[in-house]
Design a protein around this motif. Structure first.
Motif, mmCIF file in Angstrom:
data_model
loop_
_atom_site.group_PDB
_atom_site.id
_atom_site.type_symbol
_atom_site.label_atom_id
_atom_site.label_comp_id
_atom_site.label_asym_id
_atom_site.label_seq_id
_atom_site.Cartn_x
_atom_site.Cartn_y
_atom_site.Cartn_z
ATOM 1 N N GLU A 52 75.292 101.049 38.350
ATOM 2 C CA GLU A 52 74.316 101.659 39.327
ATOM 3 C C GLU A 52 72.856 101.383 39.328
ATOM 4 O O GLU A 52 72.122 101.662 40.133
ATOM 5 C CB GLU A 52 74.741 103.178 39.437
ATOM 6 N N TRP A 101 66.767 104.202 46.148
ATOM 7 C CA TRP A 101 67.219 103.829 47.317
ATOM 8 C C TRP A 101 67.862 102.397 47.401
ATOM 9 O O TRP A 101 68.870 102.080 48.005
ATOM 10 C CB TRP A 101 65.978 103.907 48.331
ATOM 11 N N ARG A 104 71.134 102.266 45.867
ATOM 12 C CA ARG A 104 72.167 102.613 46.748
ATOM 13 C C ARG A 104 72.690 101.966 47.816
ATOM 14 O O ARG A 104 73.729 101.907 48.220
ATOM 15 C CB ARG A 104 71.720 104.286 47.027
ATOM 16 N N ASN A 105 71.652 100.878 48.182
ATOM 17 C CA ASN A 105 71.843 100.498 49.595
ATOM 18 C C ASN A 105 72.030 98.824 49.395
ATOM 19 O O ASN A 105 72.038 98.073 50.441
ATOM 20 C CB ASN A 105 70.852 100.548 50.497
#
Length: 113
Positions: A52, A101, A104-105
């Motif tokens: 992640e 951000w 995550r995307n």
């Protein structure tokens, strides 16, 4: 020059582009080892954590993740003179949120290789 290990998602197009960019500007490309996050039992994170967020482990055992990993990697490039800008007041706050951000995307924005 010190050596560093970077744990990243090799299936992520953004991560691959970051690696290419780094290799173009690196002062010592051989001093940086790039490993897929699944090969990261020693990076102090579980596989999910490394997947992640990018993780950097220095030869003296310091760990950096996310924005802080990017900031530390900048110090290994010819653009290291820009690194102090990332220590200015508010840079970490903004950098953490921006990095989170994008992380995550990243697949939604760029797909998956």
């Amino acid at each position: 020059m010190k050596h560093v290990t970077v744990y990243y998602d090799r299936h992520c197009p953004l991560c691959q582009q970051l690696r290419k960019w780094f290799l173009r500007f690196a002062r010592n490309p051989a001093g940086v080892v790039w490993k897929h996050y699944r090969d990261a039992p020693l990076c102090g994170l579980d596989g999910t954590g490394c997947g992640e967020t990018m993780a950097v482990v220095t030869e003296d055992g310091r760990h950096y993740q996310g924005f802080y990993a990017i900031r530390s990697l900048l110090g290994y490039t010819w653009l290291c003179f820009l690194q102090p800008l990332l220590y200015l007041p508010g840079a970490a706050w903004l950098g953490e949120r921006g990095y989170a951000w994008i992380a995550r995307n990243r697949y939604r924005l760029l797909g998956k290789s």
